[in-house]
Structures are given as C-alpha cells and as structure tokens.
Scaffold this motif. Structure first.
Motif, PDB file in Angstrom:
ATOM      1  N   GLU A 130     -38.069  10.312   2.865  1.00 47.81           N
ATOM      2  CA  GLU A 130     -38.227   9.427   3.858  1.00 47.81           C
ATOM      3  C   GLU A 130     -38.741   9.801   5.075  1.00 47.81           C
ATOM      4  OE1 GLU A 130     -34.255  11.884   4.159  1.00 47.81           O
ATOM      5  OE2 GLU A 130     -35.606  10.926   2.443  1.00 47.81           O
ATOM      6  N   ASN A 131     -39.044  10.938   5.187  1.00 47.58           N
ATOM      7  CA  ASN A 131     -39.964  11.241   6.380  1.00 47.58           C
ATOM      8  C   ASN A 131     -41.283  11.911   6.285  1.00 47.58           C
ATOM      9  OD1 ASN A 131     -37.432  11.614   8.404  1.00 47.58           O
ATOM     10  ND2 ASN A 131     -36.872  13.582   7.089  1.00 47.58           N
ATOM     11  N   ARG A 167     -42.415  13.807   4.066  1.00 45.61           N
ATOM     12  CA  ARG A 167     -42.429  15.336   3.690  1.00 45.61           C
ATOM     13  C   ARG A 167     -42.534  15.286   2.013  1.00 45.61           C
ATOM     14  NH1 ARG A 167     -39.568  19.860   2.478  1.00 45.61           N
ATOM     15  NH2 ARG A 167     -40.721  21.927   3.199  1.00 45.61           N
TER      16      ARG A 167
END
Length: 263
Positions: free
Chosen positions: A54-55, A57
């Motif tokens: 979700e980030n 990454r």
C-alpha cells in the motif's frame, strides 16, 4: 622448422570484432565484481511472490528472499521490479546480476545465465471452471492461457500444441482477467500463485487440476538466475541459500506469505 607469418587485419575489421565481442560477452558489472550493490530483478506484480504494497514498496516472498540473501552475502542490493519477460531481456543485456522470480532452468535460459540450487518447489496446475478435463478429446479446440516466457508456456506447447488454442499473455493478472471473463477455458499457472487466486473472491468460481508431470520433474524446481561471467557469484548465492535456510530467515519469509512449507 615452421615459421608463422603475422596476419595483419584491416583496422575496420578489428574494430568490428571488438564491438561484436562487447555485445556478445559483456563485461561483468563493477557492482557485481567489486562487492557493490547487486542488481536483483523480481517480477513487478505476481502475488504473493512479488507485489507493491500500500506504500508502493515492493513486497512479497521474492523480495524478502533477495534481502535475506544480500545480508548473508554482506552485500547491498537494489531490487528492480519488472514484468517477467523484461527480466529475462535485462539479464541477456547485462543489466541484472540476479533474477529472483521462481525461474526454471531450461536450455534456452542456460545459454545466457547460470542457475542456483532450488530455493523452492512448486507444481504447475490447470485452473478453470468446474468440470474441466485435460483429456485430448476435451482439450480439442479449447483456449488455454499461459504467461509469455514462463515454463507454463513451455508446458502448454509441449502437451497441447496442435490440440488446444494456446493464448499467451505478458502479464499474469491479464491472463486471470481473461479467465474470469470466460475468454479462456482454462489456464496453466505456477501452483503457489494459482492457490492464492483460488483462495480469493475472484477464484471462488474456479477449480484446479494438477498436470501430468511427475513430482521429480526439474520443471518443479524454482531457481535463481545468476549473471554469467561474474567470478564467485554463483557459489556465493548457493552458500547464501543454505545459510538463510539454517539461520531461520527463509522459514520466516515462508510463514509470512504461505500457510505451508514450499521447500
């Protein structure tokens, strides 16, 4: 007594030979030889093996293994997510040092990279609507999906060329989208991401059937692609695989992404 005369080649031919040598046999990257960051390719979107979280990454089993191996080798690493087919092209062009993407060691790939010991085992499965069969009569004229460049595409050609219509996709999710939209009758998938799909809401309407390949077929061994021509790199990777299996890092990565052992 024999004498050998010196052969003098025109400068244009010498230059052409030098260019050809550089293209066909690129020098190992400075990073790989001198202990710098290893350039490690992973598939860009292939859950649970590799996917953006979700980030943004890159997460998943393969990036976790990549980071654990780099710690074991005491090397920094640069993780580069790419579509599967582009991973293979990048290795051919000398732009990657390792590919951690569940590779099978087939003859074509051995021409331009080395392969580590197996780092997990999987099975190729068929996925389709309930009632799928894999008999020649049932498969005749059926649309069978596989991902370009994968060993599942090789299996599809080996088993069903001339019987089924084989449809190849650049992206795993695109293949599953086509299956869900009934543009395919069934697909060939690596078993582990296939099970992940079947466990989700989109997979609830589908079932699986195993392939006829024997359990000890080499095609079930997932390996790491290693850039050819880098002194000691293959040996270091194999040693690191053994080390992370002994120190527990491998098992921690497995438990994070799978409900069962995959080795």
């Amino acid at each position: 007594m024999f004498r050998f005369s010196t052969l003098r080649l025109p400068r244009t031919i010498i230059l052409a030979l030098c260019v050809m040598s550089a293209v066909l046999f690129p020098a190992p990257s400075a990073s790989a030889v001198q202990g710098g960051a290893l350039r490690i390719g992973v598939e860009n979107d292939y859950p649970p093996f590799s996917f953006p979280d979700e980030n943004g990454r890159q997460s998943g089993f393969d990036p976790a293994v990549a980071e654990a191996l780099c710690r074991a080798m005491e090397r920094p690493c640069e993780i580069l997510p790419l579509p599967f087919e582009e991973l293979l092209n990048a290795m051919r062009e000398g732009k990657l040092d390792l590919i951690i993407a569940g590779l099978g060691a087939n003859g074509e790939r051995r021409a331009y990279m080395d392969f580590s010991e197996s780092y997990y085992h999987s099975r190729t499965i068929y996925i389709g609507r309930p009632g799928i069969r894999t008999s020649p009569d049932w498969m005749k004229g059926r649309r069978l999906g596989a991902q370009i460049g994968t060993l599942q595409a090789v299996i599809a050609e080996r088993l069903w060329k001339g019987t089924a219509e084989i449809v190849l996709f650049r992206n795993y999710d695109e293949m599953l989208d086509a299956l869900c939209a009934d543009r395919l009758d069934l697909v060939l998938s690596d078993g582990l991401p296939g099970y992940e799909f079947l466990r989700g809401s989109r997979g609830a309407a589908f079932t699986m059937q195993e392939t006829e390949l024997p359990l000890d077929d080499e095609i079930n061994d997932a390996r790491i692609g290693v850039r050819r021509g880098v002194p000691g790199l293959l040996r270091a990777v194999n040693q690191a695989i053994r080390e992370i299996r002994l120190n527990g890092e491998y098992d921690r990565a497995v438990r994070r992404y799978f409900p069962f052992s995959i080795y």
